[in-house]
Design an enzyme around this catalytic site. Structure first.
Site, PDB file in Angstrom:
ATOM      1  N   ASP A 100     100.629   6.741  42.609  1.00  0.00           N
ATOM      2  CA  ASP A 100     100.488   6.788  44.070  1.00  0.00           C
ATOM      3  C   ASP A 100      99.020   7.145  44.345  1.00  0.00           C
ATOM      4  OD1 ASP A 100     102.030   6.692  46.739  1.00  0.00           O
ATOM      5  OD2 ASP A 100     101.081   8.643  46.885  1.00  0.00           O
ATOM      6  N   VAL A 132     110.537  15.712  43.792  1.00  0.00           N
ATOM      7  CA  VAL A 132     111.735  15.745  44.631  1.00  0.00           C
ATOM      8  C   VAL A 132     112.535  14.471  44.379  1.00  0.00           C
ATOM      9  CG1 VAL A 132     112.605  15.693  47.011  1.00  0.00           C
ATOM     10  CG2 VAL A 132     110.679  17.178  46.421  1.00  0.00           C
ATOM     11  N   GLY A 155     112.584   9.082  45.043  1.00  0.00           N
ATOM     12  CA  GLY A 155     111.977  10.316  44.544  1.00  0.00           C
ATOM     13  C   GLY A 155     110.488  10.300  44.814  1.00  0.00           C
ATOM     14  N   LYS A 156     109.839  11.406  44.629  1.00  0.00           N
ATOM     15  CA  LYS A 156     108.373  11.443  44.753  1.00  0.00           C
ATOM     16  C   LYS A 156     107.869  12.690  44.058  1.00  0.00           C
ATOM     17  CE  LYS A 156     105.092   8.964  46.723  1.00  0.00           C
ATOM     18  NZ  LYS A 156     105.110   7.515  46.987  1.00  0.00           N
ATOM     19  N   GLY A 157     106.617  12.628  43.586  1.00  0.00           N
ATOM     20  CA  GLY A 157     106.029  13.791  42.935  1.00  0.00           C
ATOM     21  C   GLY A 157     104.609  13.989  43.410  1.00  0.00           C
TER      22      GLY A 157
END
Ligand code: NAD
Length: 434
Positions: free
Chosen positions: A158, A72, A117-119
């Protein structure tokens, strides 16, 4: 991807959807106080781009498995999207949305030239072999190629991902695009263009912010009793740097449980145990008269500072009234729910919010990205000095804003961050109303 409304209609609200809802509420509260327009508020709440993919991976026994994965990009108003990649069985679209939004505010608060953002991949990585993890990471990197780039979106490690994961990721990306591109991810192994000090940076930042908050709140640092939930990358480095300030670590925990010793834990002995454990866990540690306690008990221990450094949704309406700390410093993203925040505020317990406390990682990611783009190598001491400077500046701004407006540290942090993102939107010509 399922919409927020669909997800919320489920009987049980996941930690991910609660994290997203809390992030939205913090932004709404800041927006109301700043008097921004409804349209601008909607812009700040809505992710700019979302990718949902199925990753086929051939397992060691020949079976074909399909994993769900997401990326995202919440906002790119202040620069390329920036944010980590999480491997965890609970990863769902709302969790990734919430975490991506937090990255937007974190990067803005630290004044980094990034959006958020992040995944994530829905997987329990402890059940995969190294070969399977490499295949999964390659499949994920290949799926992301059309929407990422060093000036578009830059992933990082992460929960349950690390420098090795980033090494496989960069290799696959470079294979796909046919050129070297070290600035495509941060948190890489140093031999592949990673930065000195990136590994320790989040924990170092948490420890420095904790010390500065203690100084400002009049909590003596020397001998302060500290409890840390989560003993992964962030938790263990937070402990390492807090010890340099002379605090007493009385309890730590990980997914296998918590260990407690009111006289102070033997951290060197514990680190040796963890290093020799096949899964790097506290499990089985029996040194120095420790008492084993549950993770729930860890959170409510009597202490000066509590550092939740595991996952979101740990301090909730269920346990907020029982928290026995003077100060909470959020090493994890979203560890305190909105309802718990209100209870803690009523009880006079100060909370240093995640978007400030754990921002050290993305600050040094920014340094790594700069080194990658310029082909430079910075010395560890230079990285540390620049990190400490950036963190101190942000701590000062948040405490001053909180005092000036009579709001909590979290509200102050969101006010500063939202203001900066709104300014970028206005200057880009999105709206003249603000
Ligand atoms: P990690 O995978 O290295 O460590 C997570 C730790 O939490 C492990 O010790 C694990 O055993 C423990 N844990 C998991 N479930 C638990 C539970 N229910 N109770 C107690 N402990 C539990 O991950 P990390 O990188 O250290 O990330 C931890 C948190 O910090 C996450 O919220 C992450 O988003 C956030 N964060 C990480 C970074 C970074 O640079 N790695 C930066 C900013 C924020």
């Amino acid at each position: 991807m399922a919409t927020t409304t669909e997800t919320k209609s489920a009987t049980h609200q996941s930690a991910g959807s609660s994290l997203l809802e809390d992030a939205l509420n913090h932004v709404r509260a800041a927006g109301r106080r700043l008097g921004i327009s409804q349209g601008m508020q909607k812009l700040l709440e809505t992710p700019e781009r979302e990718l949902s993919v199925a990753l086929p991976v051939e397992m060691d026994d020949g079976r074909l498995e399909v994993f769900h994965a997401y990326r995202v990009q919440h906002s790119r108003l202040r620069g390329p999207a920036k944010g980590g990649v999480r491997y965890h069985p609970n990863v769902d679209p709302d969790e990734v949305r919430g975490l991506a939004s937090l990255m937007t505010w974190k990067c803005a608060l630290l004044d980094l030239p990034y959006g958020g953002g992040k995944g994530g991949v829905t997987v329990d990585p402890s059940k995969l072999s190294r070969r399977e993890l490499i295949s999964l990471t390659r499949a994920y990197a290949a799926a992301l190629v059309p929407i990422i780039g060093p000036h578009v979106d830059i992933p990082a490690p992460d929960v349950n991902t690390n420098d090795a994961t980033m090494g496989w990721f960069v290799d696959e990306y470079e294979r796909q695009v046919g050129r070297f591109e070290p600035a495509i991810v941060t948190g890489k192994p140093i031999a592949l263009g990673g930065s000195e000090g990136r590994g320790e940076s989040t924990g170092r930042g948490v420890a420095h912010v904790a010390k500065q908050a203690m100084d400002r709140l009049g909590i003596p640092v020397e001998g302060a009793r500290v409890v840390v939930q989560g003993y992964g990358k962030v938790g263990s480095d937070t402990v390492r740097f807090l010890r340099e300030f002379g605090v007493k670590i009385v309890a730590i925990s990980d997914v296998s449980g918590g260990i407690y010793n009111p006289a102070g834990l033997d951290i060197d002995g514990i680190n040796e145990h963890v290093a020799n454990h096949p899964k790097r866990l506290l499990e089985g540690y029996s040194g120095d008269n420790v008492t084993w306690i549950s993770n729930a008990e860890v959170l409510t221990l009597d202490c000066d500072v509590l550092v939740p450094a595991a996952l979101e949704g740990q301090i909730t309406v269920e346990n907020a009234a029982d928290i026995n700390a003077k100060l909470i410093v959020e090493g994890a993203n979203g560890p305190t729910t909105g309802e718990a925040d209100t209870i803690l505020a009523e009880r006079g317990i100060k909370v240093v919010p995640d978007i400030l406390a754990n921002a050290g990682g993305v600050v040094v990611s920014y340094f790594e990205w700069l080194q990658g783009l310029q082909g430079e190598r910075w010395k560890l001491d230079d990285v540390r000095v620049r990190l400490d400077e950036r963190m101190s500046t942000a701590v000062g701004q948040v405490f001053e804003r909180a005092k000036a407006e009579g709001v909590s540290l979290r509200e102050a942090a969101f006010l500063i961050a939202v203001e900066r993102v709104v300014l970028a939107a206005r200057l880009r010509g999105y709206s003249s109303a603000e």
